[in-house]
Design a protein around this motif. Structure first.
Motif, PDB file in Angstrom:
ATOM      1  N   LYS A 257       0.847  -1.189   0.000  1.00 36.78           N
ATOM      2  CA  LYS A 257       0.000   0.000   0.000  1.00 36.78           C
ATOM      3  C   LYS A 257       0.888   1.246   0.000  1.00 36.78           C
ATOM      4  CE  LYS A 257      -3.893  -2.277   0.347  1.00 36.78           C
ATOM      5  NZ  LYS A 257      -4.901  -2.304  -0.741  1.00 36.78           N
ATOM      6  N   VAL A 258       0.642   2.144  -0.945  1.00 39.77           N
ATOM      7  CA  VAL A 258       1.445   3.346  -1.100  1.00 39.77           C
ATOM      8  C   VAL A 258       0.635   4.561  -0.665  1.00 39.77           C
ATOM      9  CG1 VAL A 258       2.682   4.830  -2.732  1.00 39.77           C
ATOM     10  CG2 VAL A 258       2.751   2.334  -2.999  1.00 39.77           C
ATOM     11  N   VAL A 259       1.204   5.363   0.250  1.00 38.96           N
ATOM     12  CA  VAL A 259       0.558   6.604   0.684  1.00 38.96           C
ATOM     13  C   VAL A 259       1.564   7.737   0.555  1.00 38.96           C
ATOM     14  CG1 VAL A 259      -1.115   5.517   2.237  1.00 38.96           C
ATOM     15  CG2 VAL A 259       1.124   6.182   3.105  1.00 38.96           C
ATOM     16  N   PHE A 260       1.045   8.967   0.395  1.00 39.75           N
ATOM     17  CA  PHE A 260       1.922  10.098   0.149  1.00 39.75           C
ATOM     18  C   PHE A 260       1.166  11.397   0.378  1.00 39.75           C
ATOM     19  CE2 PHE A 260      -0.205   8.697  -3.639  1.00 39.75           C
ATOM     20  CZ  PHE A 260      -0.640   9.848  -4.273  1.00 39.75           C
ATOM     21  N   CYS A 261       1.927  12.463   0.593  1.00 36.38           N
ATOM     22  CA  CYS A 261       1.357  13.803   0.631  1.00 36.38           C
ATOM     23  C   CYS A 261       1.424  14.389  -0.779  1.00 36.38           C
ATOM     24  CB  CYS A 261       2.129  14.690   1.597  1.00 36.38           C
ATOM     25  SG  CYS A 261       2.029  14.171   3.318  1.00 36.38           S
ATOM     26  N   ALA A 262       0.443  15.197  -1.128  1.00 35.96           N
ATOM     27  CA  ALA A 262       0.418  15.783  -2.469  1.00 35.96           C
ATOM     28  C   ALA A 262      -0.450  17.031  -2.478  1.00 35.96           C
ATOM     29  CB  ALA A 262      -0.108  14.772  -3.491  1.00 35.96           C
ATOM     30  N   THR A 263      -0.239  17.831  -3.498  1.00 43.39           N
ATOM     31  CA  THR A 263      -1.126  18.963  -3.795  1.00 43.39           C
ATOM     32  C   THR A 263      -1.790  18.685  -5.129  1.00 43.39           C
ATOM     33  OG1 THR A 263       0.301  20.507  -2.612  1.00 43.39           O
ATOM     34  CG2 THR A 263      -1.270  21.451  -4.161  1.00 43.39           C
ATOM     35  N   LEU A 264      -3.094  18.761  -5.166  1.00 43.97           N
ATOM     36  CA  LEU A 264      -3.835  18.501  -6.391  1.00 43.97           C
ATOM     37  C   LEU A 264      -3.750  19.703  -7.333  1.00 43.97           C
ATOM     38  CD1 LEU A 264      -7.038  16.781  -4.941  1.00 43.97           C
ATOM     39  CD2 LEU A 264      -4.835  15.751  -5.567  1.00 43.97           C
ATOM     40  N   LYS A 265      -4.001  19.468  -8.601  1.00 44.20           N
ATOM     41  CA  LYS A 265      -3.951  20.540  -9.592  1.00 44.20           C
ATOM     42  C   LYS A 265      -4.986  21.618  -9.313  1.00 44.20           C
ATOM     43  CE  LYS A 265      -1.968  17.595 -13.177  1.00 44.20           C
ATOM     44  NZ  LYS A 265      -2.165  16.878 -14.463  1.00 44.20           N
ATOM     45  N   GLU A 266      -6.061  21.269  -8.641  1.00 42.08           N
ATOM     46  CA  GLU A 266      -7.083  22.256  -8.299  1.00 42.08           C
ATOM     47  C   GLU A 266      -6.735  23.056  -7.050  1.00 42.08           C
ATOM     48  OE1 GLU A 266      -8.983  20.610  -4.918  1.00 42.08           O
ATOM     49  OE2 GLU A 266     -10.530  20.079  -6.364  1.00 42.08           O
ATOM     50  N   GLY A 267      -5.609  22.676  -6.369  1.00 42.91           N
ATOM     51  CA  GLY A 267      -5.120  23.481  -5.253  1.00 42.91           C
ATOM     52  C   GLY A 267      -5.175  22.835  -3.881  1.00 42.91           C
ATOM     53  N   ALA A 269      -4.410  20.399  -0.802  1.00 40.87           N
ATOM     54  CA  ALA A 269      -3.315  19.544  -0.348  1.00 40.87           C
ATOM     55  C   ALA A 269      -3.889  18.458   0.543  1.00 40.87           C
ATOM     56  CB  ALA A 269      -2.277  20.364   0.404  1.00 40.87           C
ATOM     57  N   GLY A 270      -3.158  17.354   0.692  1.00 40.39           N
ATOM     58  CA  GLY A 270      -3.659  16.299   1.554  1.00 40.39           C
ATOM     59  C   GLY A 270      -2.779  15.077   1.592  1.00 40.39           C
ATOM     60  N   VAL A 271      -3.293  14.057   2.269  1.00 40.96           N
ATOM     61  CA  VAL A 271      -2.675  12.739   2.346  1.00 40.96           C
ATOM     62  C   VAL A 271      -3.535  11.802   1.517  1.00 40.96           C
ATOM     63  CG1 VAL A 271      -2.047  10.825   3.860  1.00 40.96           C
ATOM     64  CG2 VAL A 271      -1.729  13.183   4.638  1.00 40.96           C
ATOM     65  N   LYS A 278      -6.432   3.944  -8.519  1.00 38.90           N
ATOM     66  CA  LYS A 278      -7.253   5.090  -8.135  1.00 38.90           C
ATOM     67  C   LYS A 278      -6.595   5.871  -7.006  1.00 38.90           C
ATOM     68  CE  LYS A 278     -11.593   2.777  -9.384  1.00 38.90           C
ATOM     69  NZ  LYS A 278     -12.921   2.326  -8.885  1.00 38.90           N
ATOM     70  N   LEU A 279      -6.944   7.152  -6.924  1.00 45.95           N
ATOM     71  CA  LEU A 279      -6.442   8.014  -5.869  1.00 45.95           C
ATOM     72  C   LEU A 279      -7.505   8.120  -4.789  1.00 45.95           C
ATOM     73  CD1 LEU A 279      -3.968   9.878  -5.291  1.00 45.95           C
ATOM     74  CD2 LEU A 279      -5.390  11.760  -6.112  1.00 45.95           C
ATOM     75  N   VAL A 280      -7.141   7.737  -3.561  1.00 46.76           N
ATOM     76  CA  VAL A 280      -8.075   7.769  -2.438  1.00 46.76           C
ATOM     77  C   VAL A 280      -7.630   8.862  -1.472  1.00 46.76           C
ATOM     78  CG1 VAL A 280      -9.073   6.478  -0.516  1.00 46.76           C
ATOM     79  CG2 VAL A 280      -8.539   5.305  -2.671  1.00 46.76           C
ATOM     80  N   LYS A 281      -8.512   9.821  -1.224  1.00 45.95           N
ATOM     81  CA  LYS A 281      -8.198  10.884  -0.270  1.00 45.95           C
ATOM     82  C   LYS A 281      -8.406  10.366   1.147  1.00 45.95           C
ATOM     83  CE  LYS A 281     -11.132  13.513   1.487  1.00 45.95           C
ATOM     84  NZ  LYS A 281     -12.279  14.373   1.755  1.00 45.95           N
ATOM     85  N   LEU A 282      -7.400  10.600   2.005  1.00 48.20           N
ATOM     86  CA  LEU A 282      -7.517  10.252   3.414  1.00 48.20           C
ATOM     87  C   LEU A 282      -7.825  11.492   4.245  1.00 48.20           C
ATOM     88  CD1 LEU A 282      -4.543   7.728   3.619  1.00 48.20           C
ATOM     89  CD2 LEU A 282      -6.969   7.219   3.332  1.00 48.20           C
ATOM     90  N   VAL A 283      -6.980  12.517   4.120  1.00 48.49           N
ATOM     91  CA  VAL A 283      -7.175  13.791   4.810  1.00 48.49           C
ATOM     92  C   VAL A 283      -6.770  14.887   3.845  1.00 48.49           C
ATOM     93  CG1 VAL A 283      -6.594  15.176   6.838  1.00 48.49           C
ATOM     94  CG2 VAL A 283      -6.479  12.689   6.984  1.00 48.49           C
ATOM     95  N   ASP A 284      -7.503  15.997   3.810  1.00 45.59           N
ATOM     96  CA  ASP A 284      -7.076  17.088   2.936  1.00 45.59           C
ATOM     97  C   ASP A 284      -7.295  18.440   3.598  1.00 45.59           C
ATOM     98  OD1 ASP A 284      -9.744  17.779   2.624  1.00 45.59           O
ATOM     99  OD2 ASP A 284      -9.888  17.130   0.548  1.00 45.59           O
TER     100      ASP A 284
END
Length: 375
Positions: A257-267, A269-271, A278-284
């Motif tokens: 299982k791969v998890v990471f912090c990122a900023t989406l193109k729409e602005g 940020a989250g984990v 698929k991209l699963v949002k955990l916290v944003d």
């Protein structure tokens, strides 16, 4: 009879055990993080009050008022003159770390004598697995000349992964080859498709290596290498990708299982977790948090992250039952003072979710602690 060095905190969900502090022979634990195995044994770097430095490990149990830890290696020149990374420890109790190596002779040519090495401690003792003069890269004619930056990671079978630089000038991600000291495999390099690497590569128990890369031209990616294959998990250049920027330290657990912090193109940020394409949002950042520094995951898929809440201070949080629970944050009362700094990275969690944290308090005291979920 042994006791655990428990530390008082305001958290009812998490308990802290003191592994070591700067009240006696240790002068400083920075700049490196601590690591932890599944038995709760913590490995850490320390500068010594009397000079020099060392690699140590302990479990937080103590006799009377003394700490219980053991010395793994010292920078006494035999054979190490210094250490240049965190240690990582696996569940067998094996360790690895970067070290500065003593020249073979006083007159030795620096160009022909090892000056950096990846060192492992196993049942056989301390072994230099890799150095910068004699190591063979089994799938490349290039030569390793620089180890790092940052530090190594070790999986449960003893495979070590790390970043380094080649004689050609290319940067690479490398793995050791089982029980063959002096042999490396080049997993990826900036000579083929990548412009740089970030963070620390992580190897899980089946030998898959997760790492973060900058792509040629533009864009960022998370990839997993296994054998001779590279699989792309996230590629910000892909037309369908909603991810704009990826944090430097993606992580994976032993189940892949791969998890990471990122900023989406729409602005936002989250984990996030990458699962089945698929991209699963955990916290944003839509509600409670404004920025995210890093994330960790255990084998039960419990998530821990460090982030700054809105109108708050940077802290460490656990993602439990669909919500974020604070473990500790800057300014919180802790050990008769207040927390001023903390440090951890992907080697600072074990498979069962215990954390190893380096801390500095406002009164100047530094600590290495283990954090356990008390719920």
């Amino acid at each position: 009879m042994q006791r655990a060095n428990r530390l008082e905190s305001k958290s009812s969900q998490f308990a802290f055990t003191l592994i070591a502090d700067t009240s006696e022979e240790f002068d400083d634990f920075g700049p490196y993080v601590a690591s932890i195995d599944t038995h709760g044994v913590v490995a850490f770097f320390a500068s010594l009050e009397e000079g020099g430095s060392g690699i140590f490990k302990g479990d937080g149990n103590a006799k009377s008022s003394s700490f219980s830890y053991s010395t793994v290696a010292l920078s006494d020149g035999n054979p190490f003159t210094g250490f240049c990374s965190h240690p990582d420890i696996n569940d067998r109790g094996d360790l690895c770390f970067f070290a500065e190596l003593k020249a073979e002779s006083e007159s030795a040519d620096p160009e022909s004598s090892p000056n950096e090495g990846v060192v492992a401690q196993t049942e056989s003792g301390l072994v230099t697995i890799v150095d910068t003069t004699s190591t063979v890269i089994v799938n490349s004619d290039d030569r390793l000349i620089k180890i790092g930056p940052l530090g190594p990671a070790m999986n449960q079978s003893g495979m070590i992964v790390f970043r380094g630089r080649l004689q050609s000038g290319a940067e690479g991600v490398f793995s050791t080859q089982g029980d063959k000291p002096g042999h490396l495999k080049l997993i990826a390099s900036t000579a083929s498709g990548f412009s740089a690497f970030q963070g620390i590569p992580i190897a899980n128990e089946n030998g898959s290596v997760t790492f973060r890369a900058d792509l040629n031209g533009y864009g960022e990616a998370i990839l997993v290498g296994k054998g001779d294959e590279l699989a792309t998990i996230i590629d910000t250049r892909h037309p369908a990708s909603v991810v704009g920027m990826i944090g430097s330290f993606p992580v994976s657990n032993n189940k892949g299982k791969v998890v990471f912090c990122a900023t989406l193109k729409e602005g936002r940020a989250g984990v996030f977790q990458a699962a089945d394409g698929k991209l699963v949002k955990l916290v944003d950042s839509t509600r409670d948090f404004e920025s995210f520094r890093g994330v960790l995951i255990d084998d039960s898929e419990n998530i821990f992250f460090y982030a700054t809440p809105r109108n708050g201070k940077l802290g460490i949080y656990a993602y439990l039952n669909g919500s974020a629970e604070k473990i500790i944050a800057f300014g919180d009362s802790f050990a008769n003072s207040k927390l001023k700094e903390f440090a951890l990275n992907p080697v600072s969690i074990n498979s069962s979710g215990q954390l190893a944290i380096r801390m500095k308090l406002e009164n100047g005291r530094q600590l290495i602690v283990r954090c356990d979920h008390a719920g």
